[in-house]
Structures are given as C-alpha cells and as structure tokens.
Design an enzyme around this catalytic site. Sequence first.
Site, PDB file in Angstrom:
ATOM      1  N   GLU A  54       0.826  -1.211   0.000  1.00  0.00           N
ATOM      2  CA  GLU A  54       0.000   0.000   0.000  1.00  0.00           C
ATOM      3  C   GLU A  54       0.860   1.261   0.000  1.00  0.00           C
ATOM      4  O   GLU A  54       0.488   2.279  -0.592  1.00  0.00           O
ATOM      5  CB  GLU A  54      -0.937  -0.007   1.208  1.00  0.00           C
ATOM      6  CG  GLU A  54      -1.961  -1.130   1.187  1.00  0.00           C
ATOM      7  CD  GLU A  54      -2.855  -1.091  -0.040  1.00  0.00           C
ATOM      8  OE1 GLU A  54      -3.161   0.024  -0.529  1.00  0.00           O
ATOM      9  OE2 GLU A  54      -3.245  -2.162  -0.524  1.00  0.00           O
ATOM     10  N   HIS A  63       1.733   2.088  -3.480  1.00  0.00           N
ATOM     11  CA  HIS A  63       0.645   2.823  -4.150  1.00  0.00           C
ATOM     12  C   HIS A  63       0.654   4.291  -3.725  1.00  0.00           C
ATOM     13  O   HIS A  63       0.450   5.188  -4.547  1.00  0.00           O
ATOM     14  CB  HIS A  63      -0.709   2.196  -3.787  1.00  0.00           C
ATOM     15  CG  HIS A  63      -1.014   0.924  -4.502  1.00  0.00           C
ATOM     16  ND1 HIS A  63      -0.922   0.783  -5.876  1.00  0.00           N
ATOM     17  CD2 HIS A  63      -1.439  -0.283  -4.039  1.00  0.00           C
ATOM     18  CE1 HIS A  63      -1.274  -0.445  -6.230  1.00  0.00           C
ATOM     19  NE2 HIS A  63      -1.581  -1.111  -5.129  1.00  0.00           N
TER      20      HIS A  63
END
Length: 364
Positions: free
Chosen positions: A26, A29
């Site tokens: 994450e 991202h």
Amino acid sequence: MNTIGSTALTILEFILAFGALVFVHEFGHFLAARLSKIEVEEFGLGYPPKIIRLFRAGGTDFTLNWIPFGGFCRMKGENGDVTEAGSFPAARPSRRLLTLLGGPVTNLLLGMLIIAFLFTRIGSPDYSQVLIADVAAGTPASSAGILTGDIIKSVNGVKIDSMNKLSEQISSQLGQQLEVVLLRDDSELVVNVTPREEWPENQGPLGITIMNPSLEVSFVQALPRAFMTTLDQGYQLIMLPARLISGQIAPSDARMVSVKGIYDIYAQVQTIDKEEAAANPAMAGLNTLYFFAVISIALGFTNLLPIPALDGGRILFLLPELLFKKKIPAALEGKVHMVFYALLVTLMVVLVINDIINPVVLPR
C-alpha cells in the site's frame, strides 16, 4: 516458554511480518500516487475501524486502525467517476498506470533486496549449472552411479545450463535411456540412466534433488542475480498451468494456499531455522528471511495477474484507454471488480477450510 506461549508468539510474529508486506504494498501505491499528483485522502496503518488520526500532511490523513494487518491507501475518487483535479479518475492514464503498478513493484523490489542480502550471506546460485543435491536410494539415478555433488553437463548431447532445461529433457523422454555427462571432481564421466514413467510421491523420474551451485558475491554483484531470481519466480508462476497439464509438476506440489496455509509454512520454516541455527549460529533467521522474500515477490506477481479486483485487473481495464483512448464506464468496471472480489473472498474461504482440514506440510 510453554507451547501455548510459543505458538502465540509465532502467530503474532507472522501477523506483523505478513502485515508489513501488505503495508509495503500500500505504501508503494501511496508513493506512486503522490508522484503522479493524485491526492491520497487517507493512508491507514492497519485496517478500519479507525482508532485515531495520527496526523495530517500533504492533504492526507495518516490513521491508526484497529485491525493490525497491513494498511490501505484511499485515493480521491478511487472507486467512482470523480473528474475534479487531483482525483484518481481525472489523472492521465499513464499516471493511473504508474499508481496501480506502485504496490506490486514495491513488493517485488523488497523481495529482490532481501534475496540480494541473502546471497551475500550464503552465496548466489550459479544458474548456468545444475548440481545434484541428493540422490534417493533405490532409484534410477542411484543405480546409474550418480552421486551427490555431481554437476550435470548434458543429456543426450543437449547442454544443461538451467534446471528448467534438465526438467524438459527428462520429462520429454520418460522410459527412454539417456546418456548423461557428469562433472565430478573436475573430471567428466558418462552414465546411462532411464527415467521412470511412474515414481513415488516427493520423488521425480530419476530420484534426484537438484539445485544451483553457489558463488560468493558482494551486495552489488548480488543485485542483478537477485533481479534474475525475482524474474524467474514470475516465470514459474506463468508456466505453472502448462507444467501441471504436461505432468512436469504434480498437483500436490502446486497447491493453492490461504493465509492459514502460509502461516503453516512459516511455522515449519521457523522450526527449520531453529534447527539450523543450533548447528550453525550464522544461519539463524535466514530461512525465515527467504520465506518472506518469496512471499513478497509472490504478492507482487499475483497482484499483477489480469484478474478483476486485483491491481492487474484494474490495469486490464485501463488498457483500452491507454491504447485506443476508449474509457470503459466506471460503473461497469466497478460492478465487474465487485463480482470478482466476491469470488476471490469465496475462494479464500474455501482455501482456509482446506488448509484447516488438510494442513500444509513441507517435505523434509
């Protein structure tokens, strides 16, 4: 420490370590979104419900959440059709592609760096050579006089420069006598051996275990070798269906596992680590590090598969816009992702049940 306490500690270590891999995904991202000038509304440590907002920076709320497993990156308009500046849908297709790639690529980079470090400790495999690591008793290889430590140079005149090449040569000529050239103590010798058409579980046609011999390398030298190892894991994933169909890999060796199955493997790797550390303290923790490197790489490649609900599936829906300037309606894409998400959750439940009924056991 008693058994219950030891098991609880192992479970906690696994949750934190596996969660860290999800968190890294994450965070990849997040970094890619910021580089692409896409606003991130919330970056959470753990999963909701939220405990507290830690701080706010750059327009992003950094939060601490109750479920201590990984994290999440919520981008502006990520699951809708918001077209205002800074939203995910409003960004250029190339920037959305970069953002979607950020998570998987970060997992791949982490796995590669861990493997590079391990190569500096235990040596880097020489992928151009195939070493006999073990020969089972009463097998064709044993009868032919093949010994542990031999290097396979060729099979029926075909040069063996990779383990895949050896597997291809053997699996395509089951039941036929093969002329195998071996390198033993700097001398070449020739043996004749016939691979079996049927063999016991955990053995192959010849009854050998193979590996690549090791080379001592620095960290800089290890990086390109770790890169090739990472690519090879992706190649093995892509080729898995074909090898299952051709019989090169037994279905039991290609079993899909859930998080429960991954934990079972982790617990056994921990046991192996303790045994090896008792014999050689310098090896302490290396198997566990390698295990998480493999899992990180697997997360990276798996998320790149063109399956809706995964990053690769979202990239698949982005391709028409990238190539032909034709954008798929957000509502349609959202419905497809939702259906596949439900299917993936169902599959995960089935795999968890299977891993409970039939726990994963590593061959020893």
